[in-house]
Design a protein around this motif. Structure first.
Motif, PDB file in Angstrom:
ATOM      1  N   GLU A  53      43.491  20.477  14.466  1.00  0.00           N
ATOM      2  CA  GLU A  53      43.881  19.080  14.285  1.00  0.00           C
ATOM      3  C   GLU A  53      43.918  18.316  15.606  1.00  0.00           C
ATOM      4  OE1 GLU A  53      44.443  17.648  11.349  1.00  0.00           O
ATOM      5  OE2 GLU A  53      43.926  19.544  10.359  1.00  0.00           O
ATOM      6  N   ALA A  54      43.894  19.045  16.727  1.00  0.00           N
ATOM      7  CA  ALA A  54      44.137  18.407  18.023  1.00  0.00           C
ATOM      8  C   ALA A  54      42.870  18.211  18.853  1.00  0.00           C
ATOM      9  CB  ALA A  54      45.133  19.245  18.821  1.00  0.00           C
ATOM     10  N   GLY A  55      41.698  18.525  18.296  1.00  0.00           N
ATOM     11  CA  GLY A  55      40.465  18.460  19.078  1.00  0.00           C
ATOM     12  C   GLY A  55      40.034  17.052  19.430  1.00  0.00           C
ATOM     13  N   PRO A  56      39.142  16.970  20.405  1.00  0.00           N
ATOM     14  CA  PRO A  56      38.588  18.057  21.222  1.00  0.00           C
ATOM     15  C   PRO A  56      39.664  18.672  22.137  1.00  0.00           C
ATOM     16  CG  PRO A  56      37.275  16.051  21.427  1.00  0.00           C
ATOM     17  CD  PRO A  56      38.546  15.661  20.749  1.00  0.00           C
ATOM     18  N   VAL A  57      39.557  20.009  22.329  1.00  0.00           N
ATOM     19  CA  VAL A  57      40.558  20.751  23.089  1.00  0.00           C
ATOM     20  C   VAL A  57      39.908  21.348  24.338  1.00  0.00           C
ATOM     21  CG1 VAL A  57      42.206  22.665  23.066  1.00  0.00           C
ATOM     22  CG2 VAL A  57      41.808  21.335  20.978  1.00  0.00           C
ATOM     23  N   ALA A  58      40.477  21.052  25.497  1.00  0.00           N
ATOM     24  CA  ALA A  58      40.086  21.739  26.730  1.00  0.00           C
ATOM     25  C   ALA A  58      40.968  22.974  26.869  1.00  0.00           C
ATOM     26  CB  ALA A  58      40.266  20.825  27.931  1.00  0.00           C
ATOM     27  N   ILE A  59      40.365  24.094  27.214  1.00  0.00           N
ATOM     28  CA  ILE A  59      41.102  25.357  27.320  1.00  0.00           C
ATOM     29  C   ILE A  59      41.234  25.740  28.784  1.00  0.00           C
ATOM     30  CG2 ILE A  59      41.101  27.803  26.740  1.00  0.00           C
ATOM     31  CD1 ILE A  59      39.496  27.079  24.225  1.00  0.00           C
ATOM     32  N   TYR A  60      42.464  25.849  29.230  1.00  0.00           N
ATOM     33  CA  TYR A  60      42.744  26.349  30.574  1.00  0.00           C
ATOM     34  C   TYR A  60      43.150  27.813  30.439  1.00  0.00           C
ATOM     35  CZ  TYR A  60      45.134  27.137  35.012  1.00  0.00           C
ATOM     36  OH  TYR A  60      45.544  27.645  36.219  1.00  0.00           O
ATOM     37  N   ASP A  61      42.335  28.703  31.019  1.00  0.00           N
ATOM     38  CA  ASP A  61      42.473  30.149  30.818  1.00  0.00           C
ATOM     39  C   ASP A  61      42.667  30.836  32.171  1.00  0.00           C
ATOM     40  OD1 ASP A  61      42.450  32.641  29.652  1.00  0.00           O
ATOM     41  OD2 ASP A  61      40.283  32.695  29.304  1.00  0.00           O
ATOM     42  N   PRO A  62      43.866  30.772  32.751  1.00  0.00           N
ATOM     43  CA  PRO A  62      44.055  31.279  34.119  1.00  0.00           C
ATOM     44  C   PRO A  62      43.914  32.791  34.255  1.00  0.00           C
ATOM     45  CG  PRO A  62      46.156  30.636  33.163  1.00  0.00           C
ATOM     46  CD  PRO A  62      45.092  30.152  32.219  1.00  0.00           C
ATOM     47  N   GLU A  63      44.232  33.551  33.190  1.00  0.00           N
ATOM     48  CA  GLU A  63      44.147  35.008  33.286  1.00  0.00           C
ATOM     49  C   GLU A  63      42.951  35.597  32.557  1.00  0.00           C
ATOM     50  OE1 GLU A  63      47.677  34.351  31.780  1.00  0.00           O
ATOM     51  OE2 GLU A  63      48.379  33.844  33.780  1.00  0.00           O
ATOM     52  N   GLY A  64      42.130  34.762  31.952  1.00  0.00           N
ATOM     53  CA  GLY A  64      40.950  35.265  31.255  1.00  0.00           C
ATOM     54  C   GLY A  64      41.267  35.984  29.962  1.00  0.00           C
ATOM     55  N   GLU A  92      31.363  30.854  35.451  1.00  0.00           N
ATOM     56  CA  GLU A  92      30.149  31.214  34.713  1.00  0.00           C
ATOM     57  C   GLU A  92      30.454  32.086  33.499  1.00  0.00           C
ATOM     58  OE1 GLU A  92      27.619  29.522  35.541  1.00  0.00           O
ATOM     59  OE2 GLU A  92      28.525  28.832  37.414  1.00  0.00           O
ATOM     60  N   ASN A  93      31.718  32.497  33.285  1.00  0.00           N
ATOM     61  CA  ASN A  93      32.051  33.127  32.012  1.00  0.00           C
ATOM     62  C   ASN A  93      31.790  32.139  30.887  1.00  0.00           C
ATOM     63  OD1 ASN A  93      32.878  35.381  33.359  1.00  0.00           O
ATOM     64  ND2 ASN A  93      35.058  35.215  32.841  1.00  0.00           N
ATOM     65  N   ARG A  94      31.538  32.671  29.715  1.00  0.00           N
ATOM     66  CA  ARG A  94      31.258  31.810  28.565  1.00  0.00           C
ATOM     67  C   ARG A  94      32.267  32.068  27.456  1.00  0.00           C
ATOM     68  NH1 ARG A  94      26.228  29.312  28.377  1.00  0.00           N
ATOM     69  NH2 ARG A  94      24.874  29.821  30.149  1.00  0.00           N
ATOM     70  N   PHE A  95      32.603  30.994  26.762  1.00  0.00           N
ATOM     71  CA  PHE A  95      33.497  31.112  25.612  1.00  0.00           C
ATOM     72  C   PHE A  95      33.039  30.138  24.544  1.00  0.00           C
ATOM     73  CE2 PHE A  95      37.286  29.801  23.206  1.00  0.00           C
ATOM     74  CZ  PHE A  95      37.654  31.038  22.692  1.00  0.00           C
ATOM     75  N   ARG A  96      32.553  30.676  23.442  1.00  0.00           N
ATOM     76  CA  ARG A  96      32.078  29.868  22.318  1.00  0.00           C
ATOM     77  C   ARG A  96      31.116  28.766  22.782  1.00  0.00           C
ATOM     78  NH1 ARG A  96      34.220  29.845  17.104  1.00  0.00           N
ATOM     79  NH2 ARG A  96      35.513  31.688  16.716  1.00  0.00           N
ATOM     80  N   GLY A  97      30.194  29.153  23.648  1.00  0.00           N
ATOM     81  CA  GLY A  97      29.168  28.233  24.114  1.00  0.00           C
ATOM     82  C   GLY A  97      29.536  27.425  25.334  1.00  0.00           C
ATOM     83  N   ALA A  98      30.800  27.432  25.715  1.00  0.00           N
ATOM     84  CA  ALA A  98      31.230  26.668  26.888  1.00  0.00           C
ATOM     85  C   ALA A  98      31.175  27.553  28.122  1.00  0.00           C
ATOM     86  CB  ALA A  98      32.649  26.148  26.689  1.00  0.00           C
ATOM     87  N   VAL A  99      30.561  27.036  29.200  1.00  0.00           N
ATOM     88  CA  VAL A  99      30.501  27.756  30.469  1.00  0.00           C
ATOM     89  C   VAL A  99      31.735  27.392  31.286  1.00  0.00           C
ATOM     90  CG1 VAL A  99      29.179  28.144  32.580  1.00  0.00           C
ATOM     91  CG2 VAL A  99      27.987  27.728  30.414  1.00  0.00           C
ATOM     92  N   ALA A 100      32.381  28.408  31.833  1.00  0.00           N
ATOM     93  CA  ALA A 100      33.633  28.180  32.566  1.00  0.00           C
ATOM     94  C   ALA A 100      33.415  27.263  33.757  1.00  0.00           C
ATOM     95  CB  ALA A 100      34.217  29.511  33.021  1.00  0.00           C
ATOM     96  N   ARG A 101      34.358  26.341  33.934  1.00  0.00           N
ATOM     97  CA  ARG A 101      34.366  25.417  35.065  1.00  0.00           C
ATOM     98  C   ARG A 101      35.666  25.613  35.854  1.00  0.00           C
ATOM     99  NH1 ARG A 101      30.072  24.731  36.336  1.00  0.00           N
ATOM    100  NH2 ARG A 101      30.636  22.871  37.543  1.00  0.00           N
ATOM    101  N   PRO A 102      35.697  25.235  37.121  1.00  0.00           N
ATOM    102  CA  PRO A 102      36.940  25.360  37.885  1.00  0.00           C
ATOM    103  C   PRO A 102      38.029  24.449  37.348  1.00  0.00           C
ATOM    104  CG  PRO A 102      35.283  24.174  39.144  1.00  0.00           C
ATOM    105  CD  PRO A 102      34.580  24.715  37.932  1.00  0.00           C
ATOM    106  N   ALA A 103      39.263  24.905  37.435  1.00  0.00           N
ATOM    107  CA  ALA A 103      40.391  24.133  36.912  1.00  0.00           C
ATOM    108  C   ALA A 103      40.518  22.777  37.590  1.00  0.00           C
ATOM    109  CB  ALA A 103      41.682  24.929  37.091  1.00  0.00           C
ATOM    110  N   THR A 104      39.988  22.656  38.787  1.00  0.00           N
ATOM    111  CA  THR A 104      40.060  21.378  39.499  1.00  0.00           C
ATOM    112  C   THR A 104      39.252  20.280  38.810  1.00  0.00           C
ATOM    113  OG1 THR A 104      38.308  22.251  40.926  1.00  0.00           O
ATOM    114  CG2 THR A 104      40.571  22.362  41.757  1.00  0.00           C
TER     115      THR A 104
END
Length: 647
Positions: A53-64, A92-104
């Motif tokens: 219900e809250a999308g689009p959702v950005a995922i911050y994944d500090p510990e992977g 460069e990790n991928r999650f459901r088609g999204a390529v990881a970007r720096p938290a900055t």
């Protein structure tokens, strides 16, 4: 409960869950337990619904951890605006088609919400300055257990917060299940112990949830299916019990003995704890004899279904030949008949189970044509272990090194059968022999299996090697590496031990792995210690005492890899069900010898009466490491037999 099976050859292996549950160098994964706890599962499903219900959702994944979360709670239907990481190594990790970007780069995310995928409250503080303005914040705080279930409240991902295990639990058709363990945590500083329990039926639906308090007294803990069924007014069930020990110290593992008993005292068998971390594969599942069936009880220990085809079976050392066709629901328990799975399989053939990390070590039940039954379990098959060529060179320093001790019960009354069982996927050969020792510690015989191939299944009745030895009333065998036959060894030597009452036809069996015993030199963590670094040179074993009319027996073995003290200095202490010390007896066991005894004969009728319905015996020795087996005798030739646990 039985499921149809596919009997055609398998072309592709099952795909295991992509989450680490256990590593032998670091132990069990706390993250895995934190994500799959039944209470966390309920909260996680609510979180996923909120994310949709809250999308689009950005995922911050500090510990992977998001890939692991997604294994159990798929984010299907969640619109993902991007994956952002703290560790440069995760770029460069991928999650459901999204390529990881720096938290900055989070401030530029085109999102309405941000999920902070961490149990650490500081993760939100660290990223505060980079959160998009106006974005809703969601996190893993809602997944945390209630504070009253947290033992270490300062560090959520502490093993002590997840001292959990699953147990097979059945009550119906005249059969009952009794879980018995020791309140051993106060010995390590625990102030008070309680169990949070949830019982699931065969379909995986919760039947009852409750908490039991056991205080700070070292005593037996008993959870009986008949009492639970009566307390909660439940129908018959054959499912699983989830147990969470709250307040634990020293150990984050819930060990237990599991007795199956019946309204008829002839129904009697025993097994033990399931290991609380699902594995890729299991081995040592025996095929049935003619007229028997072997039923494998599979307990899905996850909040996600086991997909069709993910569980596969095959002969040891050969490609799998069958899969379970239907999906298994979350927490569902199913009974799989080997006669339907592999109708041509016959004892002593042994089977491998490809489990894909979907369930804990499974129990199996052997049922003969007369309705006599006994239960045991398959063992975890190591996928990370390689043969160690150094083991074969250390006999001059450490003697027999790895040895696996097992009872030889009185030969005139019992068969004592050993079946070596390969327990590592890289184990292609097994050079092994069985040594026979009298109760006095004298070597009286041996059987050389030779250099067994992985696909070999050879069962030997070791009672035949003792029956004609003068004065041999009972003793034990030790399975050891035979380096004259071959040098491939990995220290993970396992076997199945089956015992048969020659007159009544009842059987029992158990299985275990080898260790180094009673030498001060150490190698690769052996001789193993329950607490502190190796070597382990002392004993504390738990013996549950069955209620009347059953008689409890115990076989204590003093195995020696190299050379140690000539006799043990062993104390047997009877404790009442409320923890009071009732009586104590001292015994001396010769090195490489054993002591077979009955609780009633050792402590007497009056002491047992004073001890109550569910007493226990603590076996203690500060001079050596003993190995033990416990059994219960029925009134008409039935019996149970299994190895003991220590703490």
């Amino acid at each position: 409960l039985c499921r149809p099976l596919l009997h055609t050859p398998i072309c592709a292996p099952p795909m295991p869950l992509s989450i680490e549950t256990f590593r032998n160098d670091i132990g069990g994964s706390v993250l895995y337990k934190a994500l799959t706890h039944p209470l966390a599962a309920e909260a996680a499903q609510r979180l996923v619904a909120a994310l949709r219900e809250a999308g689009p959702v950005a995922i911050y994944d500090p510990e992977g951890v998001m890939a692991a979360f997604d294994e159990f709670y798929p984010l299907d239907g969640v619109e993902i605006a991007g994956l952002y990481v703290q560790r440069v190594e995760h770029l460069e990790n991928r999650f459901r088609g999204a390529v990881a970007r720096p938290a900055t780069e989070l401030p530029t995310a085109a999102c309405k919400s941000v999920l902070i995928a961490s149990f650490n409250p500081r993760a939100a503080t660290h990223i505060e300055a980079y959160l998009p303005k106006g974005a809703q914040r969601l996190n893993f705080e809602s997944l945390k257990l209630p504070r009253e279930l947290q033992t270490d409240r300062g560090r959520y991902l502490s093993g002590l917060n997840f001292a959990t295990n699953f147990a097979f639990l059945r009550d119906g058709g005249g059969l009952h299940t009794r879980l018995v363990t020791a309140n051993y945590w106060p010995r390590y500083g625990a102030k008070s112990i309680s169990f949070w329990c949830r019982l699931f039926d065969a379909a995986g639906q919760p039947l009852a949830t409750w908490t039991e308090n056991f205080g700070d007294t070292e005593r037996a803990i008993v959870l009986d299916s008949a009492e639970i069924r009566k307390r909660f007014d439940l129908p018959e069930f054959a499912g699983q019990l989830f147990v969470h020990a709250v307040g634990a110290a020293g150990h984050d593992i819930v060990k237990y003995a599991l007795d199956i008993y019946g309204d008829d005292t002839d129904a009697l068998t025993a097994t033990h704890d399931a290991n609380s971390w699902p594995a890729d594969s299991y081995a040592g599942l025996p095929a049935p004899k003619p007229g028997e069936d072997v039923v494998l009880w599979v307990q899905n220990t996850h909040p996600v279904p086991i997909p069709s085809g993910e569980i596969a079976f095959g002969y040891m050392g050969k490609a799998p030949t069958a899969r379970v066709r239907q999906a298994i629901a979350p927490y569902e328990t199913v009974a799989l008949k080997i006669s339907e799975l592999m109708p041509e399989a016959r004892w002593p053939a042994q089977l491998e189970i490809q489990a894909g990390r979907y369930f804990v070590r499974p129990r199996y039940e052997v049922v003969d044509g007369h309705g006599r039954r006994h239960m045991a379990h398959a063992n975890v098959q190591r996928i990370d272990l390689k043969p160690d060529p150094k083991i074969a060179t250390l006999q001059n320093l450490m003697g027999k090194m790895h040895l696996l001790p097992a009872s030889i019960l009185p030969p005139k009354d019992f068969a004592s059968i050993v079946l070596p069982t390969p327990m590592a996927t890289t184990q292609n050969h097994l050079p092994v022999k069985a040594l026979v020792y009298s109760a006095a510690g004298k070597l009286v015989g041996e059987h050389r299996f030779g250099n067994l191939k992985r696909s070999d299944s050879i069962a030997i009745d070791m009672a035949d090697y003792a029956a004609n030895v003068p004065g041999f009333n009972y003793g034990h065998m030790e399975l050891v590496y035979d380096f004259e036959a071959g040098v491939e060894a990995d220290g993970w030597l396992h076997a199945l031990f089956r015992y048969a009452n020659r007159e009544s036809g009842y059987e029992a069996e158990t299985s275990f792995g080898a260790h180094v015993f009673n030498t001060v030199l150490t190698y690769n963590g052996e001789p193993q210690s329950y607490s502190g670094p190796p070597p382990g040179l002392s004993t504390r074993l738990f013996l549950r005492v069955a209620p009347q009319p059953y008689e409890t027996l115990c076989h204590l073995i003093y195995p020696v890899s190299q050379e140690w003290r000539p006799t043990s200095t062993t104390t047997l202490t009877l404790r009442a069900e409320d923890g009071r010390e009732i009586a104590s007896k001292s015994v001396q066991i010769p090195a490489s010898g054993s002591h077979l005894w009955r609780v009633g004969e050792t402590f007497g009728t009056d002491a047992l009466k004073d001890a109550g319905t569910h007493p226990c015996v603590i076996v203690r020795d500060e001079t050596c490491r003993l190995f033990g087996y416990h059994g219960v005798l029925g009134t008409k030739g039935s019996f149970s037999y299994d190895h003991m646990f220590g703490f």
